[in-house]
Write a protein that holds these residues in place. Structure first.
Motif, short mmCIF file in Angstrom:
data_model
loop_
_atom_site.label_atom_id
_atom_site.label_comp_id
_atom_site.label_asym_id
_atom_site.label_seq_id
_atom_site.Cartn_x
_atom_site.Cartn_y
_atom_site.Cartn_z
N ALA A 25 36.78 26.82 28.45
CA ALA A 25 35.78 26.36 27.50
C ALA A 25 34.50 27.19 27.57
N ASP A 26 34.16 27.68 28.76
CA ASP A 26 32.93 28.46 28.93
C ASP A 26 33.16 29.51 30.01
N PRO A 27 33.78 30.63 29.66
CA PRO A 27 34.17 31.61 30.69
C PRO A 27 33.05 32.49 31.21
N HIS A 28 31.93 32.56 30.50
CA HIS A 28 30.94 33.60 30.82
C HIS A 28 30.33 33.49 32.21
N PRO A 29 29.95 32.32 32.70
CA PRO A 29 29.41 32.26 34.08
C PRO A 29 30.42 32.73 35.12
N HIS A 30 31.68 32.41 34.92
CA HIS A 30 32.72 32.79 35.88
C HIS A 30 33.01 34.29 35.80
N GLU A 31 32.97 34.82 34.58
CA GLU A 31 33.14 36.27 34.42
C GLU A 31 32.03 37.03 35.13
N ALA A 32 30.81 36.54 35.02
CA ALA A 32 29.68 37.20 35.69
C ALA A 32 29.87 37.20 37.21
N LEU A 33 30.37 36.09 37.76
CA LEU A 33 30.62 36.03 39.21
C LEU A 33 31.60 37.12 39.63
N LEU A 34 32.68 37.27 38.87
CA LEU A 34 33.69 38.26 39.22
C LEU A 34 33.14 39.67 39.10
N ARG A 35 32.41 39.93 38.01
CA ARG A 35 31.84 41.28 37.83
C ARG A 35 30.89 41.63 38.97
N ASP A 36 30.02 40.67 39.29
CA ASP A 36 28.99 40.95 40.28
C ASP A 36 29.55 41.09 41.69
N ALA A 37 30.73 40.52 41.92
CA ALA A 37 31.30 40.56 43.27
C ALA A 37 31.81 41.94 43.64
N GLY A 38 32.19 42.75 42.65
CA GLY A 38 32.67 44.10 42.96
C GLY A 38 33.74 44.55 41.99
N PRO A 39 34.21 45.78 42.13
CA PRO A 39 35.24 46.31 41.23
C PRO A 39 36.56 45.56 41.30
N LEU A 40 36.87 44.97 42.49
CA LEU A 40 38.13 44.27 42.67
C LEU A 40 37.89 43.00 43.46
N VAL A 41 38.47 41.90 42.99
CA VAL A 41 38.35 40.63 43.71
C VAL A 41 39.74 40.02 43.84
N TYR A 42 39.81 38.97 44.66
CA TYR A 42 41.07 38.27 44.87
C TYR A 42 40.90 36.82 44.46
N LEU A 43 41.83 36.30 43.64
CA LEU A 43 41.81 34.91 43.19
C LEU A 43 42.86 34.14 43.98
N SER A 44 42.40 33.34 44.92
CA SER A 44 43.32 32.67 45.84
C SER A 44 44.16 31.60 45.14
N THR A 45 43.67 31.03 44.05
CA THR A 45 44.40 29.96 43.37
C THR A 45 45.80 30.39 42.95
N TYR A 46 45.91 31.65 42.51
CA TYR A 46 47.20 32.15 42.02
C TYR A 46 47.73 33.34 42.81
N ASP A 47 47.05 33.71 43.89
CA ASP A 47 47.48 34.85 44.70
C ASP A 47 47.57 36.11 43.85
N VAL A 48 46.50 36.39 43.10
CA VAL A 48 46.45 37.58 42.26
C VAL A 48 45.12 38.29 42.47
N TYR A 49 45.12 39.56 42.16
CA TYR A 49 43.89 40.34 42.12
C TYR A 49 43.28 40.22 40.72
N ALA A 50 41.99 40.54 40.62
CA ALA A 50 41.32 40.51 39.31
C ALA A 50 40.34 41.66 39.22
N ILE A 51 40.27 42.24 38.03
CA ILE A 51 39.32 43.31 37.71
C ILE A 51 38.50 42.85 36.52
N ALA A 52 37.17 42.92 36.63
CA ALA A 52 36.31 42.36 35.59
C ALA A 52 35.28 43.35 35.06
N ARG A 53 35.06 44.47 35.75
CA ARG A 53 34.06 45.43 35.26
C ARG A 53 34.68 46.36 34.22
N HIS A 54 33.90 46.71 33.22
CA HIS A 54 34.42 47.49 32.11
C HIS A 54 35.04 48.80 32.57
#
Length: 411
Positions: A25-54
């Motif tokens: 419903a409102d992805p932008h705050p969560h997207e900002a968290l992922l971007r600000d954390a670094g080029p690569l993050v890990y999402l433990s809920t699904y055991d996947v990596y995530a990339i959020a920076r352009h």
């Protein structure tokens, strides 16, 4: 939605569920968290990596050798798990298997096809808008069913050669497929109601006999007759048009109309500079990202920033986060028609870049031009209603009021 430690201690790790109702419903705050954390993050809920920076999403989309689509562009990893749904021969195949279907579609949806369709789509848009306005000075309507859905569901199926009866299956069919790219959550369960009936209708209308002569569908079968693709591939290529040719365009148009209804200064600018219709859809796709994410699977150890993703891992590419990355865009949260949005990744990038994006732009140009020529102002008259989907950021309803332009309109 907090940072944690655990399985991937060398990476920023979050328990964010990108498919929760809250995030969808409102992805932008969560997207900002992922971007600000670094080029690569890990999402433990699904055991996947995530990339959020352009920068890194763009690079991953271009690197089809390292980030394969053939193991599925959803959460499921079809390298290690059972293939439980049909895979797209276009977006879920890698070279060389991807090449022949892609070439056929690229030829069909080329600039030559656009020139042929422009005149009839312009007439269709003008007729639809005139009918909606009805000669009145002030008109209220829901922009989603009346325009964003109605226009693509009229012109694109006509171009494919799909009969009018049964077109109501197209949006829910595509909506269910896009939901299925995420986890098997309540959205998938709800969308499964009637899914078999819709799938049967779609499959039947991928066959040669169901498609009108001269349309895209019939021309795909003609390509099979020439040997450009196999006859087994032909209905699957037609199916790819059914799956992606309407839904994403509908929600891109809805996002564009929402952006313009909530930014009156940009609507005024568009009326003063109608050539900006060519910018409006791309800026809306950047700003709203109707396609929020796709997955890839690594085919070896792949480096992102200073970290390495091991072979065979699922990676979420956050298109929505990349398109609002302040490292790439000045004032990324602003909808601004003076911006050059051409670097956005809303249509993908590389060999899997959306093959029909130019037709989506043509639909937007025809519809928006008809509106700009007839409408002096557009505004929301009530809260819009979102349609939650695991892949698409969609609108169900956008109640708007428009005031028409020029003489000849009744009060």
């Amino acid at each position: 939605m907090t940072a944690t430690t655990g399985v991937r201690p060398s990476l920023p790790t979050f328990d964010i569920d990108p498919f929760s109702h809250e995030v969808l419903a409102d992805p932008h705050p969560h997207e900002a968290l992922l971007r600000d954390a670094g080029p690569l993050v890990y999402l433990s809920t699904y055991d996947v990596y995530a990339i959020a920076r352009h920068e890194h999403v763009n690079a991953a989309l271009r690197d089809w050798q390292g980030f394969q689509s053939g193991a599925g562009v959803g959460l499921s990893n079809f390298r290690t798990g059972k293939i439980w749904r049909p895979l797209s021969v276009v977006i879920e195949a890698d070279p060389p298997h991807h090449d022949a279907p892609r070439r056929v579609l690229a030829e069909l949806l080329s600039a030559r096809s656009q020139r042929r369709l422009r005149t009839e789509w312009t007439v269709a848009a003008e007729s639809m808008v005139d009918s909606l306005l009805g000669g009145r000075r002030v008109v209220e309507f829901d922009a989603v069913p009346s325009l964003a859905e109605a226009f693509p569901l009229r012109v694109f199926p006509d171009a494919v050669g799909i009969p009018e009866a049964g077109r109501e299956h197209l949006l829910p069919f595509s909506d269910f497929l896009l939901n299925a790219f995420g986890p098997r959550n309540d959205l998938v369960v709800a969308g499964a109601v009637g899914a078999r009936e819709r799938s049967v209708w779609v499959n039947a209308h991928c066959e040669r006999e169901a498609l009108a002569e001269g349309g895209f569908g019939a021309r795909i079968w003609a390509a099979a007759d020439r040997g450009d693709i196999t006859h087994e591939q032909a209905p699957l290529v037609v199916r790819s048009l059914f799956a992606a040719g309407v839904n994403t365009t509908v929600h891109a148009l809805a996002s564009m109309l929402y952006a313009l209804a909530t930014h009156p200064g940009q609507w005024e600018r568009l009326r003063a500079e109608p050539e900006l219709v060519h910018v409006a859809l791309d800026e809306a796709v950047r700003w709203a990202s109707p396609v929020q994410s796709f997955f890839r699977t690594t085919t070896g150890d792949v480096r992102v920033g200073d970290a390495t993703i091991p072979d065979g891992e699922k990676v979420l590419l956050s298109v929505g986060a990349a398109n609002r990355d302040p490292r790439r865009w000045a004032a990324p949260d602003a909808f601004d028609l003076s911006r050059d949005p051409s670097g956005h990744v809303g249509f993908g990038f590389g060999v899997h870049q959306c093959v029909g994006q130019h037709l989506a732009r043509l639909e937007a140009e025809c519809l928006l031009t008809a509106l700009v020529e007839r409408v002096a102002s557009i505004e929301l008259v009530g809260p819009g209603r979102r349609r939650l989907n695991n892949t698409i950021r969609a609108w169900d309803s956008l109640p708007v009021r428009v005031r028409t332009a020029g003489p000849g309109h009744a009060a």
